[in-house]
Design a protein around this motif. Structure first.
Motif, mmCIF file in Angstrom:
data_model
loop_
_atom_site.group_PDB
_atom_site.id
_atom_site.type_symbol
_atom_site.label_atom_id
_atom_site.label_comp_id
_atom_site.label_asym_id
_atom_site.label_seq_id
_atom_site.Cartn_x
_atom_site.Cartn_y
_atom_site.Cartn_z
ATOM 1 N N ASP A 180 -5.362 6.008 -3.316
ATOM 2 C CA ASP A 180 -6.110 6.619 -2.219
ATOM 3 C C ASP A 180 -6.472 5.547 -1.192
ATOM 4 O OD1 ASP A 180 -5.890 8.922 -3.628
ATOM 5 O OD2 ASP A 180 -8.042 9.150 -4.050
ATOM 6 N N VAL A 181 -6.217 5.861 0.085
ATOM 7 C CA VAL A 181 -6.452 4.893 1.155
ATOM 8 C C VAL A 181 -7.244 5.565 2.266
ATOM 9 C CG1 VAL A 181 -5.356 3.428 2.899
ATOM 10 C CG2 VAL A 181 -4.298 3.692 0.649
ATOM 11 N N MET A 182 -8.275 4.886 2.765
ATOM 12 C CA MET A 182 -8.970 5.340 3.962
ATOM 13 C C MET A 182 -8.387 4.591 5.148
ATOM 14 S SD MET A 182 -11.204 7.709 3.347
ATOM 15 C CE MET A 182 -12.106 7.650 4.902
ATOM 16 N N THR B 237 0.814 -1.219 0.000
ATOM 17 C CA THR B 237 0.000 0.000 0.000
ATOM 18 C C THR B 237 0.845 1.265 0.000
ATOM 19 O OG1 THR B 237 -1.740 -1.160 1.221
ATOM 20 C CG2 THR B 237 -1.832 1.249 1.211
ATOM 21 N N PHE B 238 1.966 1.251 0.723
ATOM 22 C CA PHE B 238 2.782 2.443 0.898
ATOM 23 C C PHE B 238 4.170 2.247 0.290
ATOM 24 C CE2 PHE B 238 -0.284 2.433 4.374
ATOM 25 C CZ PHE B 238 -0.819 3.709 4.270
ATOM 26 N N ALA B 239 4.579 3.176 -0.560
ATOM 27 C CA ALA B 239 5.872 3.118 -1.238
ATOM 28 C C ALA B 239 6.835 4.134 -0.625
ATOM 29 C CB ALA B 239 5.707 3.399 -2.728
ATOM 30 N N ALA C 118 -3.178 9.262 -2.748
ATOM 31 C CA ALA C 118 -2.035 8.727 -3.485
ATOM 32 C C ALA C 118 -1.049 9.847 -3.799
ATOM 33 C CB ALA C 118 -2.503 8.063 -4.774
ATOM 34 N N GLY C 119 0.227 9.596 -3.498
ATOM 35 C CA GLY C 119 1.270 10.548 -3.832
ATOM 36 C C GLY C 119 1.468 11.678 -2.850
#
Length: 434
Positions: free
Chosen positions: A284-286, A52-54, A294-295
């Motif tokens: 996009d994450v809740m 999920t996270f980069a 995102a970004g």
């Protein structure tokens, strides 16, 4: 998070931030928006959820569209560099493997001996005077000696590296500082490709991962960044705690040096890198009712996570579940070396100057502003004048080399640094002999 108010009392900032939930919007520098993660559980979620996270900041929307200008003071700390910290997946594993394999060749016992002798050399400079700034005259200088030596860095390049790295951390003309840093490291890499030696830089150039010159430069930026500023903060913050907290002061006067306990406490409550571990949602994450777009940068507050009230635990000694070294695939690969250097530095200072005391009340100590680090501006102390131990004017042999191998210029014993200057400016003047 960049002003003196935050630096003076980050705990109050974190307390207010938690009222919005496990994440909260913040400003890292003027016009630089981010989301700060303040709970322990959320921090672990971000650090471990690679799907999920980069880490790659080329995803950073506001930098890409010009909302954040390239000369923003936080950009050199957050911009993409081709090294293990800012990469993901297989590329991260390749770059990190070169680091871990090279650091594994550093022998702990000989590293300890080098740190002890370097510490004696520094303490000899101020021991007869009865007073010192343990930040500018000790905690800042010792990691520099260790870094320059372990990485085979000639003294003339070491000066420029210190100036460049300090400018990046402090956000003082950060764009120029970043250029100075990368140019200097280019010269160091070229030197080691031509004349390899028994040092970490040479081992990186020879590693099967076949790092390019650009990857070498930015891998060294990563290692130097982790090995100087955070290291000095761990040493100074540990000394501050030992000299000001009644839980430790009694043990010190009784002859017992609970250094490891103090370091555990610092790593929990005042970690050297308090807010970093920047990630970027891939989509996009809740999360717990908050939208992480995102970004947009998500900054993990290692300090806030460690002091999350949900963890309520007064027993820090021996508890290593803190996040000071981060977690997940990007956890610090040099934590054992960093802890060894800090513990030896603190033990040696307290052994040589057992009656050392803070020169001002602990509440009057000042902290350097900045969103990422937890860093004192100075650590003045007084003590009964003590004799020198006869530390040599030249540094001892490298922990990894034979006598007569490459070394860096050592400080001259008994020469007092220029006191009116502050921080890294004073360190540079001291190194030049001014």
């Amino acid at each position: 998070m960049y002003g003196p108010e935050f630096a003076a009392d980050p705990a109050e900032f974190y307390r207010r931030a938690r009222t919005t939930g496990p994440t909260t919007p913040v400003e890292l520098a003027p016009g630089v928006r981010a989301t700060l993660v303040t709970s322990y559980g959320a921090a672990l979620h971000v650090l471990r959820s690679t799907e999920t996270f980069a880490k790659d900041p080329r995803r950073w929307n506001d930098l890409n569209d010009g909302t954040v200008p390239p000369d923003s003071p936080v950009v050199p700390m957050m911009m993409y560099r081709p090294n293990a910290l800012f990469s993901d997946g297989e590329e991260h594993r390749r770059l990190r493997g070169a680091i871990t394999d090279s650091l594994a060749r550093v022998e702990p016992n000989t590293l300890r001996g080098y740190v002890e002798r370097s510490a004696d050399t520094l303490i000899d400079r101020f021991a007869p005077t009865g007073r010192a700034d343990l930040l500018g005259e000790y905690a800042q200088v010792l990691p520099l000696l260790v870094f320059n030596h372990l990485f085979g860095c000639p003294a003339e390049l070491g000066l420029k590296l210190v100036e460049g790295m300090s400018g990046i951390f402090d956000g003082v003309d950060a764009e120029r500082a970043n250029e100075l840093l990368t140019t200097t490291l280019f010269h160091l890499v070229a030197l080691k490709r031509k004349q390899p030696g028994p040092d970490v830089t040479s081992w990186l150039t020879l590693h099967p991962a076949r790092l390019t010159d650009e990857e070498m430069i930015h891998t060294l930026v990563l290692l130097m960044g982790a090995g100087t500023e955070p290291q000095q903060n761990l040493i100074a913050n540990g000394l501050r705690l030992l000299l000001s907290d009644d839980r430790f002061a009694g043990d010190l006067s009784g002859g017992s040096l609970p250094v490891e306990d103090a370091l555990d406490e610092v790593l929990w409550t005042d970690p050297p890198m308090a807010n970093y571990a920047v990630h970027y949602p891939k989509r996009d994450v809740m999360y717990e009712g908050a939208l992480l777009k995102a970004g947009d940068p998500v900054v993990v507050s290692l300090a806030a996570a460690n002091t999350d009230p949900a963890l309520a635990n007064d027993q820090r000694a021996g508890n290593r579940a803190h996040l000071a070294w981060s977690a997940g695939p990007h956890h610090c690969p040099a934590r054992s070396e960093a802890r060894l250097i800090a513990s030896v530095a603190v033990e040696k200072l307290l052994d040589r100057l057992p009656d050392v005391e803070l020169g001002v009340p602990v509440g009057r100590l000042e902290w350097r502003p900045g969103p990422f680090h937890r860093a004192l501006a100075a650590l003045p102390v007084t003590f009964p004048p003590a004799p020198v131990v006869g530390a040599t004017a030249e540094p001892p042999a490298s922990p990894m080399s034979r006598p007569g191998g490459p070394y860096t210029r050592a400080p001259r014993p008994h020469q007092q640094p220029t006191r009116p200057k502050n921080g890294w400016a004073r360190l540079l003047a001291w190194w030049r002999g001014e």
